[in-house]
Design a protein around this motif. Structure first.
Motif, PDB file in Angstrom:
ATOM      1  N   LEU A   9      18.420  47.619  39.270  1.00  0.00           N
ATOM      2  CA  LEU A   9      19.221  46.364  38.763  1.00  0.00           C
ATOM      3  C   LEU A   9      19.911  46.772  37.513  1.00  0.00           C
ATOM      4  CD1 LEU A   9      16.607  43.509  39.161  1.00  0.00           C
ATOM      5  CD2 LEU A   9      18.627  44.180  40.817  1.00  0.00           C
ATOM      6  N   GLN A  10      19.574  47.517  36.682  1.00  0.00           N
ATOM      7  CA  GLN A  10      20.220  48.124  35.586  1.00  0.00           C
ATOM      8  C   GLN A  10      21.380  48.788  35.785  1.00  0.00           C
ATOM      9  OE1 GLN A  10      17.348  49.298  36.412  1.00  0.00           O
ATOM     10  NE2 GLN A  10      17.659  51.375  36.136  1.00  0.00           N
ATOM     11  N   MET A  11      21.627  49.452  37.002  1.00  0.00           N
ATOM     12  CA  MET A  11      22.794  50.207  37.368  1.00  0.00           C
ATOM     13  C   MET A  11      23.936  49.328  37.719  1.00  0.00           C
ATOM     14  SD  MET A  11      20.741  53.042  39.632  1.00  0.00           S
ATOM     15  CE  MET A  11      19.365  53.776  38.770  1.00  0.00           C
ATOM     16  N   VAL A  12      24.415  48.572  36.650  1.00  0.00           N
ATOM     17  CA  VAL A  12      25.788  47.871  36.677  1.00  0.00           C
ATOM     18  C   VAL A  12      26.514  47.912  35.541  1.00  0.00           C
ATOM     19  CG1 VAL A  12      24.651  46.155  38.265  1.00  0.00           C
ATOM     20  CG2 VAL A  12      24.638  45.861  35.969  1.00  0.00           C
ATOM     21  N   LEU A  38      35.428  35.738  42.654  1.00  0.00           N
ATOM     22  CA  LEU A  38      35.952  36.587  41.801  1.00  0.00           C
ATOM     23  C   LEU A  38      36.286  38.010  42.497  1.00  0.00           C
ATOM     24  CD1 LEU A  38      34.897  35.691  38.290  1.00  0.00           C
ATOM     25  CD2 LEU A  38      37.024  35.216  39.112  1.00  0.00           C
ATOM     26  N   ASN A  39      37.455  38.604  42.406  1.00  0.00           N
ATOM     27  CA  ASN A  39      37.870  39.983  42.953  1.00  0.00           C
ATOM     28  C   ASN A  39      37.524  41.055  42.059  1.00  0.00           C
ATOM     29  OD1 ASN A  39      39.052  41.756  44.443  1.00  0.00           O
ATOM     30  ND2 ASN A  39      41.083  41.589  43.624  1.00  0.00           N
ATOM     31  N   GLY A  40      35.946  41.083  41.934  1.00  0.00           N
ATOM     32  CA  GLY A  40      35.466  42.378  41.049  1.00  0.00           C
ATOM     33  C   GLY A  40      34.153  42.322  41.349  1.00  0.00           C
ATOM     34  N   ASP A  41      33.438  43.326  40.916  1.00  0.00           N
ATOM     35  CA  ASP A  41      31.962  43.621  40.864  1.00  0.00           C
ATOM     36  C   ASP A  41      31.512  44.238  39.560  1.00  0.00           C
ATOM     37  OD1 ASP A  41      32.027  46.019  41.578  1.00  0.00           O
ATOM     38  OD2 ASP A  41      31.720  46.098  43.723  1.00  0.00           O
TER      39      ASP A  41
END
Length: 362
Positions: free
Chosen positions: A134-137, A122-125
């Motif tokens: 890890l919580q920095m999304v 998929l073209n995203g992140d």
């Protein structure tokens, strides 16, 4: 679109620019992905809009100290191992694979997994850049749980982690990663399509591709490479000079430290200090903050325009420093609680980079 070997090379360069000094070594990740594609494996890049509500989507990545990742070269099959492990745990097949962040190795790991499994990418992140925890999304911002997650080392030791929240997931996974020798392969933030469409930073891979391609073509035509970078990213040239000091410490599973750059040309008699924790977090000219997390701070070689990750910083390098506005999701109140300068212990308020640059007249 089907990714070619040249696409992979361009994505690696562009993602390393967007990684803000982190996300792992771009060369190692690129070799892994090129090897997969050259074996005839097809990687299909698809847009987030095609995802159905109940499609099962899994991000795969590496976690750990960037300096350790250089010493523990991946074999290539590790991303597939953790992907298969989380599929067994949930008892369902992943429909799509996605990156969790931009950055050298972590932009490539999902390509490797997609190549060897045949699953679309998929073209995203989840960041639009790289962050150390890890919580920095952006998925965290909409309430997606990081766990249950899978962690594995290069030997095949595997752990299923289910934490009470994403902050505890970071603490426990970091401790496990240290026991694994400083790096781990992870499958994390398994989610449904409706969550992905809402939370993803869309277009992250094609932005990296466009950026890498523009750098390559600018070099070929002999035009200003830095102008090409700034045009695509809507960024700013913050500084130019020679690195005169680097302090680096591996503390708590992170590469922490600072780099000091002595200015030349229009920055003569000025000094920049960049503080980092895996990624570059704060840039200070003399005593004035010019850029801070969550905006991107990227250091590039002044001759080649190649991005320099924090583990590659060393005395004597002649560099330019580029500042890039972050994704708007990070500029919200909830975003700044997770990735703003105060979260990292800096006693400053976040101010958008375009405002700081205008005030300082750069």
């Amino acid at each position: 679109m089907i990714l070619t070997v040249q696409d992979v090379k361009d994505i690696a360069v562009g993602a390393a620019i967007l990684g803000s000094g982190g996300g792992g070594d771009p060369y190692i990740g690129m070799l892994m992905a090129i090897q997969a594609v050259e074996k005839g494996k097809k990687v299909e890049l698809m847009e987030p809009e095609i995802v159905d509500d109940n499609d099962f989507i899994v991000p795969v990545a590496m976690m750990g100290t960037p300096t350790v990742i250089i010493e523990k070269i991946p074999g290539g099959e590790e991303p597939v191992y953790v992907l298969r492990a989380i599929e067994r745990y949930y008892n369902r097949d992943a429909k799509f694979i996605t990156p969790i962040e931009a950055g050298g190795v972590n932009s490539m790991i999902p390509i490797v997994a997609a190549a060897y499994t045949g699953k679309p990418l998929l073209n995203g992140d989840g960041m639009g850049r790289a962050f150390p925890e890890l919580q920095m999304v952006t998925f965290h911002l909409i309430g997606v749980k990081a766990t249950p997650m899978i962690l594995s080392d290069e030997r095949g030791n595997t752990i299923v982690l289910d934490a009470i929240d994403n902050f505890w997931a970071e603490k426990i996974a970091r401790a496990v990663t240290i026991k694994f020798g400083g790096s781990a392969y992870i499958a994390i933030y398994a989610m449904m399509g409706r969550e992905y469409r809402r939370g993803a930073v869309k277009g992250a891979i094609t932005l990296a591709l466009e950026l890498g391609r523009a750098i390559r073509e600018a070099k070929k035509r002999g035009v200003n490479v830095f102008d090409a970078i700034l045009d695509i990213t809507k960024g700013f040239k913050l500084f130019k000079g020679k690195i005169v000091d680097v302090k680096r410490f591996n503390i708590g599973g992170f590469a922490r430290g600072e780099a000091v750059i002595e200015g030349f040309d229009e920055f003569k008699n000025r000094r920049m200090t960049i503080k980092f924790q895996n990624e570059n977090l704060i840039a200070i000219i003399d005593d004035e903050v010019i850029a801070s997390t969550p905006d991107l701070i990227t250091i590039v070689d002044i001759e080649t325009a190649k991005p320099i990750t924090t583990e590659r910083l060393r005395y004597g390098l002649r560099v330019a420093v580029i500042g890039i506005p972050c994704d708007p999701k990070w500029r919200t109140e909830e975003g700044l609680k997770v990735v703003g300068p105060r979260y990292f212990g800096y006693d400053i308020n976040y101010e958008p980079i375009e405002i700081r640059v205008k005030r300082l007249g750069l």
